[in-house]
Design an enzyme around this catalytic site. Structure first.
Site, PDB file in Angstrom:
ATOM      1  N   LYS A  94      -5.411 -23.397   5.728  1.00 20.36           N
ATOM      2  CA  LYS A  94      -4.348 -22.570   5.158  1.00 20.36           C
ATOM      3  C   LYS A  94      -3.198 -23.493   4.796  1.00 20.36           C
ATOM      4  CE  LYS A  94      -3.470 -17.982   4.870  1.00 20.36           C
ATOM      5  NZ  LYS A  94      -4.346 -16.843   4.626  1.00 20.36           N
ATOM      6  N   GLY A 194       1.514   1.025   5.940  1.00 23.30           N
ATOM      7  CA  GLY A 194       1.570   0.034   4.858  1.00 23.30           C
ATOM      8  C   GLY A 194       0.578   0.424   3.782  1.00 23.30           C
ATOM      9  N   GLY A 196       0.313  -0.797   0.601  1.00 24.50           N
ATOM     10  CA  GLY A 196       0.403  -1.752  -0.501  1.00 24.50           C
ATOM     11  C   GLY A 196      -0.952  -1.870  -1.182  1.00 24.50           C
ATOM     12  N   VAL A 198      -3.838  -3.247  -0.308  1.00 24.86           N
ATOM     13  CA  VAL A 198      -5.014  -2.900   0.485  1.00 24.86           C
ATOM     14  C   VAL A 198      -4.898  -1.467   1.013  1.00 24.86           C
ATOM     15  CG1 VAL A 198      -6.439  -3.515   2.461  1.00 24.86           C
ATOM     16  CG2 VAL A 198      -5.280  -5.317   1.181  1.00 24.86           C
TER      17      VAL A 198
HETATM   18  P1  NAD Z   1       1.196  -5.695   0.224  1.00 22.11           P
HETATM   19  O1  NAD Z   1       2.403  -6.564   0.289  1.00 22.11           O
HETATM   20  O2  NAD Z   1       0.663  -5.267  -1.090  1.00 22.11           O
HETATM   21  O3  NAD Z   1       1.470  -4.351   1.060  1.00 22.11           O
HETATM   22  C1  NAD Z   1       2.115  -4.307   2.280  1.00 22.11           C
HETATM   23  C2  NAD Z   1       2.827  -2.963   2.364  1.00 22.11           C
HETATM   24  O4  NAD Z   1       3.321  -2.808   3.674  1.00 22.11           O
HETATM   25  C3  NAD Z   1       4.019  -2.851   1.417  1.00 22.11           C
HETATM   26  O5  NAD Z   1       3.943  -1.645   0.679  1.00 22.11           O
HETATM   27  C4  NAD Z   1       5.231  -2.862   2.349  1.00 22.11           C
HETATM   28  O6  NAD Z   1       6.304  -2.072   1.870  1.00 22.11           O
HETATM   29  C5  NAD Z   1       4.628  -2.262   3.600  1.00 22.11           C
HETATM   30  N1  NAD Z   1       5.336  -2.568   4.837  1.00 22.11           N
HETATM   31  C6  NAD Z   1       5.930  -3.736   5.201  1.00 22.11           C
HETATM   32  N2  NAD Z   1       6.438  -3.604   6.425  1.00 22.11           N
HETATM   33  C7  NAD Z   1       6.166  -2.341   6.841  1.00 22.11           C
HETATM   34  C8  NAD Z   1       6.443  -1.619   8.020  1.00 22.11           C
HETATM   35  N3  NAD Z   1       7.104  -2.179   9.037  1.00 22.11           N
HETATM   36  N4  NAD Z   1       6.006  -0.347   8.108  1.00 22.11           N
HETATM   37  C9  NAD Z   1       5.338   0.231   7.092  1.00 22.11           C
HETATM   38  N5  NAD Z   1       5.043  -0.413   5.946  1.00 22.11           N
HETATM   39  C10 NAD Z   1       5.463  -1.677   5.832  1.00 22.11           C
HETATM   40  O7  NAD Z   1       0.089  -6.454   1.098  1.00 22.11           O
HETATM   41  P2  NAD Z   1      -1.481  -6.250   1.023  1.00 22.11           P
HETATM   42  O8  NAD Z   1      -2.076  -7.226   0.099  1.00 22.11           O
HETATM   43  O9  NAD Z   1      -1.793  -4.803   0.900  1.00 22.11           O
HETATM   44  O10 NAD Z   1      -1.891  -6.747   2.501  1.00 22.11           O
HETATM   45  C11 NAD Z   1      -1.643  -5.935   3.625  1.00 22.11           C
HETATM   46  C12 NAD Z   1      -1.995  -6.708   4.890  1.00 22.11           C
HETATM   47  O11 NAD Z   1      -3.374  -7.075   4.855  1.00 22.11           O
HETATM   48  C13 NAD Z   1      -1.226  -8.016   5.051  1.00 22.11           C
HETATM   49  O12 NAD Z   1      -0.984  -8.217   6.425  1.00 22.11           O
HETATM   50  C14 NAD Z   1      -2.193  -9.075   4.553  1.00 22.11           C
HETATM   51  O13 NAD Z   1      -1.955 -10.336   5.152  1.00 22.11           O
HETATM   52  C15 NAD Z   1      -3.518  -8.487   5.004  1.00 22.11           C
HETATM   53  N6  NAD Z   1      -4.669  -8.937   4.208  1.00 22.11           N
HETATM   54  C16 NAD Z   1      -4.690  -8.706   2.862  1.00 22.11           C
HETATM   55  C17 NAD Z   1      -5.796  -9.113   2.104  1.00 22.11           C
HETATM   56  C18 NAD Z   1      -5.860  -8.843   0.626  1.00 22.11           C
HETATM   57  O14 NAD Z   1      -6.964  -8.946   0.058  1.00 22.11           O
HETATM   58  N7  NAD Z   1      -4.770  -8.458  -0.017  1.00 22.11           N
HETATM   59  C19 NAD Z   1      -6.868  -9.759   2.740  1.00 22.11           C
HETATM   60  C20 NAD Z   1      -6.824  -9.970   4.137  1.00 22.11           C
HETATM   61  C21 NAD Z   1      -5.707  -9.552   4.850  1.00 22.11           C
END
Ligand code: NAD
Length: 367
Positions: A94, A194, A196, A198
Site C-alpha cells: 500500500k 455509509g 457512498g 459501496v
Molecule cells: P465513499 O467515500 O464513496 O463512501 C463513504 C460514505 O460514508 C460517504 O457517503 C460518507 O459521507 C459516509 N460517512 C463517512 N463517515 C460516516 C459516519 N461516521 N457515519 C455515516 N456515514 C459516514 O467510500 P466507498 O468507496 O463507498 O468505501 C466505503 C468503505 O469501504 C471505505 O472504508 C473503504 O475503504 C472500503 N472499501 C471500499 C472499496 C471500494 O471498492 N470502493 C473496496 C474495499 C474497501
C-alpha cells in the site's frame, strides 16, 4: 553536539520503523521525497511471497508522519491477508501520499510518485484508494506499467465499488446462514452505515432481496438520494449501535467496532465494506465472539475491489471477476465453520487460512 542530534539512547526509545506494532515483518518500506513537486510518500511492501505487492495509494492530510507510517503499515499488512484469503497470487502493499488531495495533488506530483513506483520494478503495483481517482492512476500509467485501476478506455477494469458491494453481500448472506440458518435476507433488518459508492450498491442488493434497510450517512443529500431511489428508511436516532437490528453493515470508516460500541451492539451479524472495522483486532473480535455476534472479517468480504483490479493483470473477464467475487460466500462459510470448530474468533480463523497459504507457497519456493 547540536541540539537536533538525537542521542543513541533517545533513538532506541523511538524505534521509528521496525519497532512499530504495525510493522509486523514488512519486507520493505520506501520513503519517497521530491522537493520540486512537494511529494512526500511512503510505500509499504508487507509480503511478496504469493506475488507482487498490490494495493492502492491513499492521499490524506495526516496530522504527522507517524500517523502516515502507521496507516501505510496497517493497510499493506491487510492487503497481504486479503489477497491470500481470496486466492489471488498477489502480495500485500500500500502507499500513502502525505497531503490534501483537494489542494495539493498535481499531475507532476502523481507522475513523480509513479516514477518511485517504477523504480521498484514491479515489486509493488499501485491502484486507487481514498483521495485518488481513475484519472490519477491514468497519470501514473504514463510513467510506469505497475499500476491498476486505470480507466476502462485505457484497458482498466473500471469502477470496483459495485463488485466490492456484491462481495460484501455474498459474505453477509453466508454469515446470515450461519447465524439464522438461512441466507435469505428477506425481512431482516439491516443497518447500512455509509451509503457512498459501496454502501449504495449494497443497499440495492438488499432491497432486491426484500430486506428492511435502514441507512445512515453524514451527508443529507446522499441520504435523500438513496431513500428516493430505493424507498429505504433513513435512520432518525442518535445512536444506531444500540438499536435492535439483525445485521450491521459498516460501509463508512474503520474502527467503528470498539469498546464503546460493542457494549451496546444488538446486531447479530456484522458484515460490511469498511476496512479495519475492529479498533483492536484481537480484543474486539474476541469480545464479539463472547457476545455471540457473528463477524464476517472485513478483509475477506470486501475483496471484490482487489479481485476487480487483479483482472487487469491476469486479463480475465467480467464473468470471471463475478465468479471469484461470488466465491466470497463459500470462503466466509468455511471460515465461520472453522472458527466455531476451533473455538477461535472469525478474524483469527481467516488470518490463519491466509497465513497457511503464504507458508505453503514459501515452502514450495524454498524447494
Ligand atoms: P465513499 O467515500 O464513496 O463512501 C463513504 C460514505 O460514508 C460517504 O457517503 C460518507 O459521507 C459516509 N460517512 C463517512 N463517515 C460516516 C459516519 N461516521 N457515519 C455515516 N456515514 C459516514 O467510500 P466507498 O468507496 O463507498 O468505501 C466505503 C468503505 O469501504 C471505505 O472504508 C473503504 O475503504 C472500503 N472499501 C471500499 C472499496 C471500494 O471498492 N470502493 C473496496 C474495499 C474497501
Amino acid at each position: 553536539m547540536t541540539s537536533d542530534v538525537i542521542s543513541s539512547k533517545e533513538l532506541k526509545k523511538i524505534d521509528p520503523v521496525f519497532g512499530q506494532i504495525s510493522y509486523d515483518d514488512h519486507e520493505q518500506i520506501v520513503f519517497c521525497n521530491d522537493k520540486d513537486t512537494g511529494l512526500k510518500a511512503i510505500i509499504g511492501i508487507h509480503n511478496t511471497v504469493l506475488g507482487p505487492a498490490l494495493g492502492g495509494t491513499r492521499m490524506w492530510n495526516y496530522e504527522n508522519e507517524w500517523e502516515a507510517l502507521n496507516d501505510v503499515l496497517r493497510l499493506s499488512r491487510g492487503m497481504t491477508y486479503k489477497s491470500a484469503i481470496t486466492g489471488l497470487n498477489l502480495g500485500g502493499g500500500k502507499a500513502v501520499i502525505i497531503g490534501d488531495a483537494k489542494t495539493q495533488k498535481t499531475p507532476e506530483l502523481m507522475k513523480k510518485f509513479g516514477e518511485f513506483v517504477h523504480s521498484l520494478s514491479g515489486k509493488y503495483i499501485t491502484a486507487e484508494d481514498v483521495g485518488m481517482t481513475t484519472g490519477d492512476m491514468d497519470m501514473v500509467r504514463e510513467v510506469t506499467p505497475y499500476v491498476t485501476g486505470i480507466s476502462e478506455s485505457k484497458g482498466g477494469a473500471g469502477n470496483p465499488s459495485p463488485i466490492t458491494a456484491f462481495g460484501v453481500f455474498m459474505g453477509m448472506k453466508a454469515a446470515a446462514k450461519f447465524k439464522f440458518g438461512s441466507d435469505v435476507l428477506e425481512d431482516k433488518t439491516v443497518f447500512v452505515q455509509g451509503i457512498g459508492h459501496v454502501g449504495e450498491a449494497l443497499v440495492e442488493h438488499l432491497v432486491c432481496e426484500g430486506a428492511n434497510v435502514i441507512i445512515s450517512d453524514l451527508s443529507q443529500d446522499r441520504l435523500e438520494a438513496v431513500r428516493s431511489k430505493y424507498n429505504v428508511t433513513i435512520y432518525g436516532g442518535q445512536d444506531l449501535y444500540s438499536e435492535e437490528m439483525d445485521i450491521y453493515a459498516p460501509c463508512a470508516l474503520g474502527a467503528t467496532i470498539n469498546d464503546e460500541t460493542i457494549s451496546k451492539l444488538k446486531a447479530k451479524v456484522i458484515a460490511g465494506a469498511a476496512n479495519n472495522q475492529l479498533a483492536e483486532e484481537n480484543k474486539h473480535s474476541r469480545l464479539l465472539q463472547e457476545k455471540g455476534i457473528i463477524y464476517a472479517p472485513d478483509f475477506l468480504i470486501n475483496a471484490g475491489g482487489i479481485i476487480n483490479v487483479y483482472a487487469e493483470l491476469e486479463n480475465y473477464d467480467k464473468q470471471e471477476i463475478m465468479r471469484k467475487t461470488e466465491n466470497i460466500y463459500n470462503t466466509t462459510e468455511e471460515i465461520l465453520i472453522r472458527a466455531k470448530a476451533n473455538n477461535v474468533t472469525t478474524n483469527v480463523a481467516a488470518l490463519n487460512i491466509a497465513k497457511e497459504r503464504i507458508e505453503t507457497r514459501k515452502q514450495e519456493l524454498a524447494k
